[in-house]
Design a protein around this motif. Structure first.
Motif, PDB file in Angstrom:
ATOM      1  N   MET A  57       0.822  -1.193   0.000  1.00  0.00           N
ATOM      2  CA  MET A  57       0.000   0.000   0.000  1.00  0.00           C
ATOM      3  C   MET A  57       0.864   1.256   0.000  1.00  0.00           C
ATOM      4  O   MET A  57       0.426   2.298   0.416  1.00  0.00           O
ATOM      5  N   SER A  58       2.068   1.154  -0.416  1.00  0.00           N
ATOM      6  CA  SER A  58       2.963   2.291  -0.348  1.00  0.00           C
ATOM      7  C   SER A  58       2.659   3.353  -1.388  1.00  0.00           C
ATOM      8  O   SER A  58       3.079   4.491  -1.245  1.00  0.00           O
TER       9      SER A  58
ATOM     10  N   SER B 214       1.667   1.999   4.730  1.00  0.00           N
ATOM     11  CA  SER B 214       2.676   0.960   4.538  1.00  0.00           C
ATOM     12  C   SER B 214       2.040  -0.338   4.062  1.00  0.00           C
ATOM     13  O   SER B 214       0.834  -0.541   4.164  1.00  0.00           O
ATOM     14  N   GLU B 215       2.875  -1.226   3.560  1.00  0.00           N
ATOM     15  CA  GLU B 215       2.405  -2.534   3.099  1.00  0.00           C
ATOM     16  C   GLU B 215       1.755  -3.325   4.229  1.00  0.00           C
ATOM     17  O   GLU B 215       0.846  -4.106   3.996  1.00  0.00           O
ATOM     18  N   ASP B 216       2.210  -3.127   5.453  1.00  0.00           N
ATOM     19  CA  ASP B 216       1.671  -3.879   6.587  1.00  0.00           C
ATOM     20  C   ASP B 216       0.714  -3.047   7.451  1.00  0.00           C
ATOM     21  O   ASP B 216       0.511  -3.344   8.621  1.00  0.00           O
ATOM     22  N   CYS B 217       0.115  -2.046   6.865  1.00  0.00           N
ATOM     23  CA  CYS B 217      -0.846  -1.194   7.592  1.00  0.00           C
ATOM     24  C   CYS B 217      -1.983  -2.064   8.122  1.00  0.00           C
ATOM     25  O   CYS B 217      -2.699  -2.703   7.354  1.00  0.00           O
TER      26      CYS B 217
END
Length: 115
Positions: free
Chosen positions: A1-2, A19-22
Motif C-alpha cells: 500500500m505504499s 505501509s504494506e503492513d498497515c
C-alpha cells in the motif's frame, strides 16, 4: 500500500503514508472514507490499531466491523449508541411476544367456539 493513490481511508484521513503492513488498510478501504472517520472520532486510530493487533488475524474483520458499527451508532446517538439500538430491539421483541400470546388466545377462543 505504499503508493500514495492507494492509501487506505485511515492513512488518507491521518495524512500519512500507508505501509504494506498497515493494520487498518484491510478494514478501512479508500472507497469508504466515512467508515474510518466515525471510528477515529469515537475510538481514535491508535486505539483501534492496538485492538486489532491484539487479535488473531482471522478475527480482525469481525472486530473491525463491530467497532465501525458501534462508532456509527455512537455518532448517530451520542448518549446511548448501540445500547439504545439493543434496547429498542429488545422492546420490539417483547411487544411481538405479547402480540403472539394475544393472537394465540384469540385463536384458542375461536377454535373452542367452533367445536
Amino acid at each position: 500500500m505504499s503508493n500514495k493513490s492507494t492509501r487506505c481511508s485511515a492513512c488518507k484521513y491521518l495524512r500519512r503514508k500507508c505501509s504494506e503492513d498497515c493494520i487498518l488498510a484491510p478494514h478501512f478501504p479508500a472507497t469508504d472514507p466515512e467508515r474510518f472517520v466515525h471510528v477515529h472520532k469515537i475510538f481514535g486510530a491508535g486505539n483501534v490499531s492496538r485492538m486489532l493487533q491484539k487479535l488473531p488475524y482471522n478475527e480482525r474483520e469481525v472486530a473491525a466491523n463491530s467497532i465501525s458499527y458501534e462508532a456509527y451508532l455512537r455518532v448517530q446517538d451520542p448518549v446511548y449508541g448501540i445500547a439504545g439500538t439493543i434496547t429498542n430491539l429488545q422492546e420490539e421483541i417483547h411487544r411481538k411476544q405479547q402480540e403472539l400470546v394475544r393472537i394465540k388466545a384469540e385463536i384458542a377462543i375461536y377454535t373452542a367456539g367452533n367445536l
